[in-house]
Design a protein around this motif. Structure first.
Motif, PDB file in Angstrom:
ATOM      1  N   SER A   3       1.775   0.505  -7.991  1.00  0.00           N
ATOM      2  CA  SER A   3       1.730  -1.224  -7.425  1.00  0.00           C
ATOM      3  C   SER A   3       2.732  -1.676  -5.878  1.00  0.00           C
ATOM      4  CB  SER A   3       1.434  -2.488  -8.187  1.00  0.00           C
ATOM      5  OG  SER A   3       2.616  -2.902  -8.140  1.00  0.00           O
ATOM      6  N   TYR A   4       2.310  -2.383  -4.783  1.00  0.00           N
ATOM      7  CA  TYR A   4       2.977  -2.975  -4.342  1.00  0.00           C
ATOM      8  C   TYR A   4       4.055  -3.328  -4.558  1.00  0.00           C
ATOM      9  CZ  TYR A   4       4.246  -4.351   0.377  1.00  0.00           C
ATOM     10  OH  TYR A   4       5.219  -4.092   1.817  1.00  0.00           O
ATOM     11  N   GLN A   5       3.493  -4.388  -5.937  1.00  0.00           N
ATOM     12  CA  GLN A   5       4.969  -5.502  -5.776  1.00  0.00           C
ATOM     13  C   GLN A   5       6.088  -4.286  -6.354  1.00  0.00           C
ATOM     14  OE1 GLN A   5       5.157  -8.833  -5.541  1.00  0.00           O
ATOM     15  NE2 GLN A   5       7.376  -8.348  -6.468  1.00  0.00           N
ATOM     16  N   SER A   6       5.415  -3.957  -7.333  1.00  0.00           N
ATOM     17  CA  SER A   6       6.342  -2.186  -7.496  1.00  0.00           C
ATOM     18  C   SER A   6       7.799  -1.805  -6.990  1.00  0.00           C
ATOM     19  CB  SER A   6       5.722  -1.668  -8.754  1.00  0.00           C
ATOM     20  OG  SER A   6       7.053  -1.067  -8.914  1.00  0.00           O
ATOM     21  N   VAL A   7       6.238  -1.563  -5.848  1.00  0.00           N
ATOM     22  CA  VAL A   7       7.725  -1.117  -4.815  1.00  0.00           C
ATOM     23  C   VAL A   7       8.726  -1.991  -3.954  1.00  0.00           C
ATOM     24  CG1 VAL A   7       7.509   0.591  -2.308  1.00  0.00           C
ATOM     25  CG2 VAL A   7       5.872   1.048  -4.492  1.00  0.00           C
ATOM     26  N   LYS A   8       8.089  -2.643  -3.410  1.00  0.00           N
ATOM     27  CA  LYS A   8       8.887  -3.874  -3.053  1.00  0.00           C
ATOM     28  C   LYS A   8       9.833  -4.295  -4.091  1.00  0.00           C
ATOM     29  CE  LYS A   8       6.142  -7.462  -2.242  1.00  0.00           C
ATOM     30  NZ  LYS A   8       5.064  -8.704  -1.991  1.00  0.00           N
ATOM     31  N   GLU A   9      10.209  -4.085  -5.194  1.00  0.00           N
ATOM     32  CA  GLU A   9      11.268  -4.518  -6.454  1.00  0.00           C
ATOM     33  C   GLU A   9      12.671  -3.329  -6.176  1.00  0.00           C
ATOM     34  OE1 GLU A   9       8.953  -6.158  -9.594  1.00  0.00           O
ATOM     35  OE2 GLU A   9       8.054  -8.080  -9.245  1.00  0.00           O
ATOM     36  N   LYS A  10      11.634  -2.277  -6.570  1.00  0.00           N
ATOM     37  CA  LYS A  10      12.411  -1.494  -6.519  1.00  0.00           C
ATOM     38  C   LYS A  10      13.215  -1.319  -5.402  1.00  0.00           C
ATOM     39  CE  LYS A  10       9.627   1.230 -10.275  1.00  0.00           C
ATOM     40  NZ  LYS A  10       9.054   2.370 -10.140  1.00  0.00           N
ATOM     41  N   PHE A  11      12.268  -1.317  -3.846  1.00  0.00           N
ATOM     42  CA  PHE A  11      13.128  -1.421  -2.728  1.00  0.00           C
ATOM     43  C   PHE A  11      14.343  -2.696  -2.345  1.00  0.00           C
ATOM     44  CE2 PHE A  11      14.278  -2.864   1.394  1.00  0.00           C
ATOM     45  CZ  PHE A  11      14.804  -1.596   2.036  1.00  0.00           C
ATOM     46  N   GLY A  12      13.560  -3.932  -2.764  1.00  0.00           N
ATOM     47  CA  GLY A  12      15.051  -4.683  -3.717  1.00  0.00           C
ATOM     48  C   GLY A  12      16.227  -4.140  -4.262  1.00  0.00           C
ATOM     49  N   ILE A  13      16.284  -3.723  -5.401  1.00  0.00           N
ATOM     50  CA  ILE A  13      16.957  -3.173  -6.424  1.00  0.00           C
ATOM     51  C   ILE A  13      17.868  -2.044  -5.860  1.00  0.00           C
ATOM     52  CG2 ILE A  13      17.135  -1.744  -8.322  1.00  0.00           C
ATOM     53  CD1 ILE A  13      14.956  -3.288  -9.515  1.00  0.00           C
ATOM     54  N   HIS A  14      17.369  -0.767  -5.283  1.00  0.00           N
ATOM     55  CA  HIS A  14      18.023  -0.351  -4.060  1.00  0.00           C
ATOM     56  C   HIS A  14      18.992  -1.212  -3.091  1.00  0.00           C
ATOM     57  CE1 HIS A  14      18.436   3.467  -2.308  1.00  0.00           C
ATOM     58  NE2 HIS A  14      18.361   3.496  -0.969  1.00  0.00           N
ATOM     59  N   LEU A  15      18.573  -1.916  -2.164  1.00  0.00           N
ATOM     60  CA  LEU A  15      18.708  -2.570  -1.376  1.00  0.00           C
ATOM     61  C   LEU A  15      20.938  -2.816  -1.921  1.00  0.00           C
ATOM     62  CD1 LEU A  15      19.295  -3.660   1.426  1.00  0.00           C
ATOM     63  CD2 LEU A  15      17.726  -5.900   1.200  1.00  0.00           C
ATOM     64  N   ARG A  16      19.954  -4.419  -2.579  1.00  0.00           N
ATOM     65  CA  ARG A  16      21.170  -4.835  -3.327  1.00  0.00           C
ATOM     66  C   ARG A  16      22.320  -3.868  -3.923  1.00  0.00           C
ATOM     67  NH1 ARG A  16      18.610  -6.977  -7.858  1.00  0.00           N
ATOM     68  NH2 ARG A  16      18.159  -8.708  -5.939  1.00  0.00           N
ATOM     69  N   THR A  17      21.822  -2.451  -4.429  1.00  0.00           N
ATOM     70  CA  THR A  17      22.720  -1.496  -4.464  1.00  0.00           C
ATOM     71  C   THR A  17      23.813  -0.533  -3.917  1.00  0.00           C
ATOM     72  OG1 THR A  17      21.601  -0.702  -6.925  1.00  0.00           O
ATOM     73  CG2 THR A  17      23.108   0.872  -5.911  1.00  0.00           C
ATOM     74  N   LEU A  18      22.929  -0.391  -3.091  1.00  0.00           N
ATOM     75  CA  LEU A  18      23.714  -0.189  -0.771  1.00  0.00           C
ATOM     76  C   LEU A  18      24.512  -1.687  -0.978  1.00  0.00           C
ATOM     77  CD1 LEU A  18      20.874   1.148   0.328  1.00  0.00           C
ATOM     78  CD2 LEU A  18      22.907   2.140  -0.291  1.00  0.00           C
TER      79      LEU A  18
END
Length: 74
Positions: A3-18
């Motif tokens: 889902s688009y929401q899931s993609v946004k959440e996973k991107f956000g986690i990735h951004l926070r990690t970086l």
């Protein structure tokens, strides 16, 4: 397909990690990326959409290639 929401959440986690790997606070990244720290927080939580220009600004602030921001598992 995710889902688009899931993609946004996973991107956000990735951004926070970086960001945390670079030992940057939200405010520090915001200054380096010329973005608002609240907006970055919303992106990291998956609560907002982002534009291509925002991806490039975030990459600049993180001092990485933009493609690395999109290199995350779905």
């Amino acid at each position: 397909m995710e889902s688009y929401q899931s993609v946004k959440e996973k991107f956000g986690i990735h951004l926070r990690t970086l960001r945390t790997e670079k030992k940057l606070s939200l405010r520090q990244l915001a200054l380096k990326a010329d973005l608002n720290h609240v907006k970055i927080g919303l992106i990291e939580s998956g609560a907002t959409d982002l534009q291509l220009t925002t991806i490039f600004k975030l990459a600049k602030g993180l001092e990485i290639e933009p493609k690395l921001l999109l290199d995350f598992k779905l």
